[in-house]
Design an enzyme around this catalytic site. Structure first.
Site, PDB file in Angstrom:
ATOM      1  N   GLY A 208       0.826  -1.194  -0.041  1.00 15.12           N
ATOM      2  CA  GLY A 208       0.043  -0.093   0.027  1.00 15.12           C
ATOM      3  C   GLY A 208       0.841   1.210   0.003  1.00 15.12           C
ATOM      4  O   GLY A 208       2.115   1.204  -0.250  1.00 15.12           O
ATOM      5  N   ASN A 209       0.083   2.169   0.355  1.00 13.20           N
ATOM      6  CA  ASN A 209       0.859   3.594   0.484  1.00 13.20           C
ATOM      7  C   ASN A 209       0.399   4.635   1.453  1.00 13.20           C
ATOM      8  O   ASN A 209      -0.709   4.275   2.080  1.00 13.20           O
ATOM      9  CB  ASN A 209       1.198   4.215  -1.047  1.00 13.20           C
ATOM     10  CG  ASN A 209      -0.004   4.632  -1.437  1.00 13.20           C
ATOM     11  OD1 ASN A 209      -0.849   5.521  -1.048  1.00 13.20           O
ATOM     12  ND2 ASN A 209      -0.636   4.068  -2.600  1.00 13.20           N
TER      13      ASN A 209
END
Ligand code: CTP
Length: 400
Positions: A208-209
């Site tokens: 993810g980020n």
């Protein structure tokens, strides 16, 4: 300085309890709030609660404190009147100028902006009588927030929920700061993507980020305030739905692409504020990946995700559609931004400088908006709403 004076009108619906939270937000942010409930609102939340939370006496009728002429004074002195929840009955009374209690009298004497946050059953909201009343109020300059979709009283679900109190507060804050502005995006459909995609490795892990979604949500909120029909495609943002916005929740880049393509088909503008993962794991393990004693982990093979911004920019489904991208750059911000604008083929690119100290999740932003026509619009450090306003100014110019 005098605190801005807000009248919080509360009409008789179950959502009245949510108005307590709106009241708290207004008072804690330095507003002097006078609560004017209707008699039926007091069936849901009592006068003692409103009085304690606002620090002012509460009455529903014009006959209390007659010597102070409250039915005239309260409205005349207000900087903003917000009615939340506004029932179908309250909208009808306001549209027709009836004045049979303190709140309806206040609405007639107010010369300041008025915001209505309706909440009712779907059938009541959709009834032509209510819709005509809403149109009348809007034509007279009132802000009527579209109700949210979701669980209603009892087992019903549909359109008619009171939006999140924090989001009604945001609408009030904007109206107090800017007044009721020209709805220059009325009749337009805009699509905004927000948040960050998550690419699953196995049922418990993902790549993810750090995108919080705040900039995309600010864009959606601002477009709704400017009159647009807004579809917000939200990837893992964990934020309340902005008032008056249709929200589609997605997880991965592939889901985001599907949702964006579907919504973009009839959109006048698409703003890709989401942080889309460029890669995803080549294989999804249906069971949890276990560590093995004495063995190093397997490397994770990745494959490219589709570039949604490049795809919708190259394959314009609608003439005149305006497409906006975002770019995060650490070095040679403008040169890299120009190159990316060309590569993606969008009309506008919002270039943010990011770095270790310029973190994700902050309430503020600073950017330059590059145009395919060679324009360069710097947006100084400030709230994400201010950047959103500039983006919509530039989009509105291009929509003509
Ligand atoms: N974007 C997209 N689909 C992707 C990746 C990005 O639509 N698979 C969009 C984002 O929503 C954003 C813009 O493209 O509007 C960002 O482009 P990207 O090339 O990913 O730029 P950076 O994040 O700045 O990264 P880099 O230059 O390192 O690739």
């Amino acid at each position: 300085m005098d605190k801005p004076k807000v009248v919080l009108g509360v009409s008789g619906g179950i959502a009245a309890y949510k108005a307590c939270e709106l009241l708290r937000r207004l008072t804690e942010s330095g507003h002097d709030v006078r609560v004017v409930p209707t008699a039926s609102a007091l069936h849901f939340v009592g006068a003692a609660t409103w009085s304690a939370l606002s620090g002012h006496p509460v009455s529903t009728e014009v006959w209390d404190d007659v010597h102070e002429v409250p039915h005239v004074r309260i409205g005349q002195h207000a900087d903003l009147v917000v009615v939340a929840p506004a029932t179908a009955d309250m909208l009808a009374k306001a549209a027709h100028g009836l004045a049979d209690d303190l709140l309806t009298n206040t609405l007639l004497t107010a010369r300041c902006p008025v915001v209505f946050a309706p909440a009712m059953h779907t059938e009541m909201w959709e009834h032509p009588a209510t819709q005509e009343n809403v149109a009348t109020l809007r034509a007279r300059g009132a802000v009527v927030i579209e109700p949210a979709v979701g669980r209603l009283t009892g087992v019903d679900t549909g359109k008619g929920r009171l939006p999140d109190p924090g989001e009604i507060f945001e609408v009030c804050r904007r109206v107090l700061a800017r007044g009721v502005t020209e709805p220059d995006l009325r009749g337009r459909h805009v699509v905004v993507s927000a948040g960050g995609t998550r690419e699953p490795l196995d049922p418990v892990r993902f790549l993810g980020n750090r995108s919080s979604g705040k900039q995309g949500y600010a864009l959606a909120r601002t477009a709704a305030a400017r009159g647009a029909r807004v579809t917000l495609i939200a990837a893992n943002a964990l934020l309340p739905d902005p008032a008056g916005v249709d929200v589609v929740q997605v997880g991965t880049a592939v889901e985001l692409r599907q949702a964006v393509l579907a919504a973009a088909a009839d959109a006048d503008a698409v703003v890709m504020a989401a942080a889309v993962a460029d890669f995803r794991p080549a294989v999804y393990a249906t069971g949890k990946i276990k560590k093995k004693d004495g063995q190093e982990p397997e490397p994770v093979a990745l494959v490219r995700n589709p570039d949604i911004l490049a795809e919708i920019s190259g394959d314009r489904v609608r003439a005149g559609q305006v497409i906006v991208g975002f770019a995060a750059e650490t070095d040679d911000v403008l040169a890299n931004g120009r190159a990316k604008l060309k590569r993606k083929g969008c009309d506008l690119l919002v270039v943010n400088e990011v770095g270790e100290r310029k973190t994700f999740g902050s309430e503020e932003n600073e950017a330059v908006v590059l145009g395919a026509d060679g324009s360069e619009t710097p947006v100084p450090h400030g709230p994400k709403e201010a950047l959103a306003e500039t983006v919509w100014d530039l989009v509105a110019e291009r929509l003509g």
